[in-house]
Every structure is written in C-alpha cells, then in structure tokens.
Design an enzyme around this catalytic site. Structure first.
Site, PDB file in Angstrom:
ATOM      1  N   ASN A   1      30.861  29.852  40.050  1.00 52.82           N
ATOM      2  CA  ASN A   1      31.390  31.168  40.423  1.00 52.82           C
ATOM      3  C   ASN A   1      30.364  32.234  40.020  1.00 52.82           C
ATOM      4  OD1 ASN A   1      32.704  33.739  40.075  1.00 52.82           O
ATOM      5  ND2 ASN A   1      34.661  32.703  40.321  1.00 52.82           N
TER       6      ASN A   1
ATOM      7  N   ASP B   1      30.585  35.566  40.572  1.00 50.35           N
ATOM      8  CA  ASP B   1      31.140  36.933  40.552  1.00 50.35           C
ATOM      9  C   ASP B   1      30.440  37.829  39.528  1.00 50.35           C
ATOM     10  OD1 ASP B   1      32.993  36.006  42.340  1.00 50.35           O
ATOM     11  OD2 ASP B   1      34.700  36.112  40.971  1.00 50.35           O
ATOM     12  N   HIS B   2      30.164  37.267  38.339  1.00 49.98           N
ATOM     13  CA  HIS B   2      29.677  38.140  37.274  1.00 49.98           C
ATOM     14  C   HIS B   2      28.199  38.470  37.374  1.00 49.98           C
ATOM     15  CE1 HIS B   2      33.527  38.764  35.879  1.00 49.98           C
ATOM     16  NE2 HIS B   2      33.760  37.508  35.542  1.00 49.98           N
TER      17      HIS B   2
ATOM     18  N   ARG C   1      25.354  49.165  37.947  1.00 52.92           N
ATOM     19  CA  ARG C   1      24.374  50.200  38.302  1.00 52.92           C
ATOM     20  C   ARG C   1      24.427  50.568  39.783  1.00 52.92           C
ATOM     21  NH1 ARG C   1      19.835  51.147  34.913  1.00 52.92           N
ATOM     22  NH2 ARG C   1      20.726  51.348  32.852  1.00 52.92           N
TER      23      ARG C   1
ATOM     24  N   HIS D   1      34.811  35.553  44.536  1.00 52.48           N
ATOM     25  CA  HIS D   1      36.109  36.207  44.716  1.00 52.48           C
ATOM     26  C   HIS D   1      35.858  37.597  45.292  1.00 52.48           C
ATOM     27  CE1 HIS D   1      40.195  37.457  42.687  1.00 52.48           C
ATOM     28  NE2 HIS D   1      40.152  37.733  43.980  1.00 52.48           N
TER      29      HIS D   1
ATOM     30  N   ARG E   1      37.331  40.659  45.882  1.00 50.68           N
ATOM     31  CA  ARG E   1      38.565  41.343  45.485  1.00 50.68           C
ATOM     32  C   ARG E   1      38.853  42.512  46.412  1.00 50.68           C
ATOM     33  NH1 ARG E   1      40.316  40.072  39.970  1.00 50.68           N
ATOM     34  NH2 ARG E   1      41.753  41.793  40.314  1.00 50.68           N
TER      35      ARG E   1
ATOM     36  N   ARG F   1      35.282  45.153  43.255  1.00 52.62           N
ATOM     37  CA  ARG F   1      34.668  45.574  41.994  1.00 52.62           C
ATOM     38  C   ARG F   1      33.392  44.805  41.675  1.00 52.62           C
ATOM     39  NH1 ARG F   1      38.977  43.260  37.628  1.00 52.62           N
ATOM     40  NH2 ARG F   1      40.366  44.584  38.817  1.00 52.62           N
ATOM     41  N   HIS F   2      33.261  43.593  42.205  1.00 53.37           N
ATOM     42  CA  HIS F   2      31.999  42.874  41.958  1.00 53.37           C
ATOM     43  C   HIS F   2      31.386  42.358  43.256  1.00 53.37           C
ATOM     44  CE1 HIS F   2      34.941  39.676  41.647  1.00 53.37           C
ATOM     45  NE2 HIS F   2      35.200  39.848  40.363  1.00 53.37           N
TER      46      HIS F   2
ATOM     47  N   GLU G   1      37.523  32.894  47.035  1.00 58.46           N
ATOM     48  CA  GLU G   1      38.813  33.218  46.424  1.00 58.46           C
ATOM     49  C   GLU G   1      39.324  34.499  47.067  1.00 58.46           C
ATOM     50  OE1 GLU G   1      38.448  33.603  42.235  1.00 58.46           O
ATOM     51  OE2 GLU G   1      37.726  31.570  41.978  1.00 58.46           O
TER      52      GLU G   1
ATOM     53  N   THR H   1      40.693  40.149  34.893  1.00 56.29           N
ATOM     54  CA  THR H   1      40.363  38.982  35.711  1.00 56.29           C
ATOM     55  C   THR H   1      41.684  38.395  36.193  1.00 56.29           C
ATOM     56  OG1 THR H   1      39.216  36.839  35.730  1.00 56.29           O
ATOM     57  CG2 THR H   1      40.307  37.457  33.685  1.00 56.29           C
ATOM     58  N   THR H   2      41.610  37.320  36.977  1.00 50.52           N
ATOM     59  CA  THR H   2      42.843  36.729  37.492  1.00 50.52           C
ATOM     60  C   THR H   2      43.717  36.288  36.319  1.00 50.52           C
ATOM     61  OG1 THR H   2      41.474  35.890  39.276  1.00 50.52           O
ATOM     62  CG2 THR H   2      43.721  35.052  39.154  1.00 50.52           C
TER      63      THR H   2
ATOM     64  N   GLU I   1      44.415  24.400  42.692  1.00 47.86           N
ATOM     65  CA  GLU I   1      43.524  24.602  41.550  1.00 47.86           C
ATOM     66  C   GLU I   1      44.402  24.953  40.359  1.00 47.86           C
ATOM     67  OE1 GLU I   1      39.982  27.028  42.047  1.00 47.86           O
ATOM     68  OE2 GLU I   1      40.082  27.639  39.940  1.00 47.86           O
TER      69      GLU I   1
ATOM     70  N   HIS J   1      39.115  28.372  35.364  1.00 43.19           N
ATOM     71  CA  HIS J   1      39.392  29.585  34.591  1.00 43.19           C
ATOM     72  C   HIS J   1      39.232  29.301  33.099  1.00 43.19           C
ATOM     73  CE1 HIS J   1      40.646  33.615  33.771  1.00 43.19           C
ATOM     74  NE2 HIS J   1      40.652  33.842  35.065  1.00 43.19           N
ATOM     75  N   GLY J   2      38.250  29.983  32.522  1.00 38.79           N
ATOM     76  CA  GLY J   2      38.035  29.879  31.073  1.00 38.79           C
ATOM     77  C   GLY J   2      37.348  28.602  30.635  1.00 38.79           C
TER      78      GLY J   2
ATOM     79  N   GLY K   1      32.651  30.108  36.072  1.00 39.00           N
ATOM     80  CA  GLY K   1      31.794  31.269  36.257  1.00 39.00           C
ATOM     81  C   GLY K   1      31.339  31.921  34.974  1.00 39.00           C
ATOM     82  N   HIS K   2      32.285  32.487  34.231  1.00 36.00           N
ATOM     83  CA  HIS K   2      31.929  33.355  33.115  1.00 36.00           C
ATOM     84  C   HIS K   2      31.039  32.667  32.089  1.00 36.00           C
ATOM     85  CE1 HIS K   2      32.652  35.663  29.370  1.00 36.00           C
ATOM     86  NE2 HIS K   2      32.456  36.657  30.205  1.00 36.00           N
TER      87      HIS K   2
HETATM   88  N1  PXP Z   1      39.139  29.859  39.424  1.00 32.44           N
HETATM   89  C1  PXP Z   1      39.781  30.998  39.781  1.00 32.44           C
HETATM   90  C2  PXP Z   1      40.910  30.899  40.748  1.00 32.44           C
HETATM   91  C3  PXP Z   1      39.381  32.247  39.273  1.00 32.44           C
HETATM   92  O1  PXP Z   1      40.035  33.363  39.654  1.00 32.44           O
HETATM   93  C4  PXP Z   1      38.278  32.292  38.409  1.00 32.44           C
HETATM   94  C5  PXP Z   1      37.804  33.617  37.890  1.00 32.44           C
HETATM   95  O2  PXP Z   1      37.319  34.385  38.948  1.00 32.44           O
HETATM   96  C6  PXP Z   1      37.627  31.089  38.081  1.00 32.44           C
HETATM   97  C7  PXP Z   1      38.096  29.887  38.579  1.00 32.44           C
HETATM   98  C8  PXP Z   1      36.450  31.068  37.164  1.00 32.44           C
HETATM   99  O3  PXP Z   1      36.861  31.436  35.881  1.00 32.44           O
HETATM  100  P1  PXP Z   1      35.781  31.697  34.762  1.00 32.44           P
HETATM  101  O4  PXP Z   1      34.952  32.859  35.218  1.00 32.44           O
HETATM  102  O5  PXP Z   1      36.605  32.011  33.548  1.00 32.44           O
HETATM  103  O6  PXP Z   1      34.966  30.453  34.627  1.00 32.44           O
END
Ligand code: PXP
Length: 251
Positions: free
Chosen positions: A7, A9-10, A18, A43, A45, A49-50, A70, A100-101, A153, A198-199, A220-221
């Site tokens: 992912n 996104d970040h 910026r 994602h 959104r 935002r990103h 997403e 976040t979600t 998921e 997620h996480g 992702g994160h």
């Molecule tokens: N899966 C879904 C559905 C999410 O919304 C996210 C966060 O955007 C992720 C996975 C990835 O989560 P993380 O950034 O915490 O790894």
C-alpha cells in the site's frame, strides 16, 4: 504463500504535505515491484487527502502487477473504479474525520449499499473484496451477496493493537489471532478468498501470514516507515556530496 500487496498511500501523504510532485507514489510502486511486491494497493479517498486521481490513472498504465483499489461504496468512487477497472476493488468504510480506516465495512447494516456497489463492480469485470471485521455475522453477510463478492479482507487492526498492548504474541494478541483464524476458516468454507490487512508490521506479520488459506496481505504504513529510515542515510549522503562538489575551488 500469501501474496504481498504494498500500500503506497503514505508515499502520497508525504507528497501532499507540500502539494508538490515528490515523492511520486507511482515511482514507489515501480520500486516495490522490483523488490518483489505481488500487487500494489491504493486508497483513493473521497477527500483525496493522499492518493490523487492522476496516481490511479498512471498506476493503471504502468504497474506490472495487479492493482487493488480501496474505495468507499459512494457512487462517485464506484464510477471511477468501474471506469479504470483495476484488478480488484476492496470496499472499505470511510469517514472524513478518521485518521485511517477505522473498523470494517458494515455489510450487515449496510447490505443494500454494499450489494449495489459490489454488483456494479462485478458487472464491470472487477474482482470485489470486502474489508470486514473478523466477525461471523459480517462473513455470513458477505457470503450472502453471492458470486459478486470474490473475497474478504479481514481487519487485522485489533490484532495489531493487542500485540502492542500486550508486548508481543501474549494472551490478548493470541485471542485476536484466534478470531482471525476462525473468521478465516468461515470465509473459506463459504467459498470466499481470504485476505488481511491493517497495522501489520515486521513483528506481527508472521502469525497472520501463516493462517490457513491466507492469500493476500495488504501492508502500507510499516513498509513506508521502514523505507524512510532505511533510506535516510543514503539520502543525506547524496545531498552532502552535492554541497561538497559545489564548494570546490575553481567551480
Ligand atoms: N487494508 C485496508 C483495507 C486499509 O484501509 C489499509 C490502510 O489504508 C491497509 C490494508 C494497510 O494498512 P497499514 O497502512 O496499517 O499497513
């Protein structure tokens, strides 16, 4: 073995801080693929935002691996998904004020809305995955939507939080892992593909990756966080070198 959906996104979050052009998440996607990513997840959104529309369009033209988009169930977002036709759309809940979600999609309470988005996407030839909590009622509701839903998921946020709170795979994280395992077994028995995310990070990913039938992990994160630290030294060295070169006599 579960596939890894990276992912990005970040990477876009840093760019949007910026409102400039770097770092480009599309470039990050190419590097992720070189490193072995099996898929790229973004994602888009509603508040942009990103990730931006341009990122999704370019990713669709350039990604050498399947793209997992997403999206919320909002008509505008489903319209975009049906037009760009990624390999898969993962439907997620979305609230503007959230960081976040937070929490999975409520397929039980929002059945009609989820069913309509799912059917439109399936008709457009896009695989649909539903991001849901490890809750038997949500699995049943997902399965009841029939063939339009390809997979689920499972939301691993509660497991990841329990891991932090208990300092490792202790009782509370074990309990969350069992919930994931039970929900995963139920999903597979209903003919749904099993994904999770997620996480997830470098400490807690192992037990989730080892769950029977786990096909896809979206992360992702933790990867973006690690990339910042792993790459920091090299980035500073490059800048230092440019300053040194510019300061040489005779230039
Ligand atoms: N899966 C879904 C559905 C999410 O919304 C996210 C966060 O955007 C992720 C996975 C990835 O989560 P993380 O950034 O915490 O790894």
């Amino acid at each position: 073995m579960a596939s890894l959906g990276v992912n990005i996104d970040h990477v876009a979050t840093v760019r949007q801080a910026r409102r400039t052009t770097e770092p480009d998440p599309v470039a990050a996607a190419a590097l992720a693929v070189l490193a072995g990513a099996d898929g790229i997840t973004v994602h888009l959104r509603e508040d942009r935002r990103h990730v931006q529309d341009r990122d999704v369009e370019l990713l669709m033209q350039t990604a050498a691996v399947p793209v997992n988009l997403e999206s919320s169930c909002a008509d505008e977002m489903v319209d975009i998904a049906c037009r760009v036709r990624p390999h898969q759309v993962t439907l997620v809940p979305e609230r503007r004020e959230e960081v976040t979600t937070e929490g999975g999609l409520d397929v039980v309470g929002g059945r009609d809305r989820v069913a309509s988005a799912t059917q439109r996407l399936a008709d457009a030839g896009v695989l649909v995955s539903l991001f849901i909590d490890a809750d038997p009622a949500q699995i049943e509701a997902a399965a009841a939507l029939g063939k339009a839903v390809d997979g689920v998921e499972l939301h691993t946020g509660p497991y990841a939080h329990a891991w932090v709170d208990s300092g490792g795979l202790r009782a509370s994280a074990e309990a969350e892992l069992c919930r994931l395992a039970d929900a995963g077994a139920k999903a597979r028995a209903a003919g749904l593909r099993l994904h999770a995310g997620h996480g997830l990070n470098y400490q807690n990913v192992g037990p989730v990756a080892a769950l029977p039938g786990m096909e896809e992990l979206n992360i992702g994160h933790s990867i973006v966080s690690r990339a910042v630290l792993v790459g920091f030294e090299a980035a500073v060295r490059e800048m230092k070198r440019l300053i040194e070169l510019a300061s040489r006599p005779g230039r």
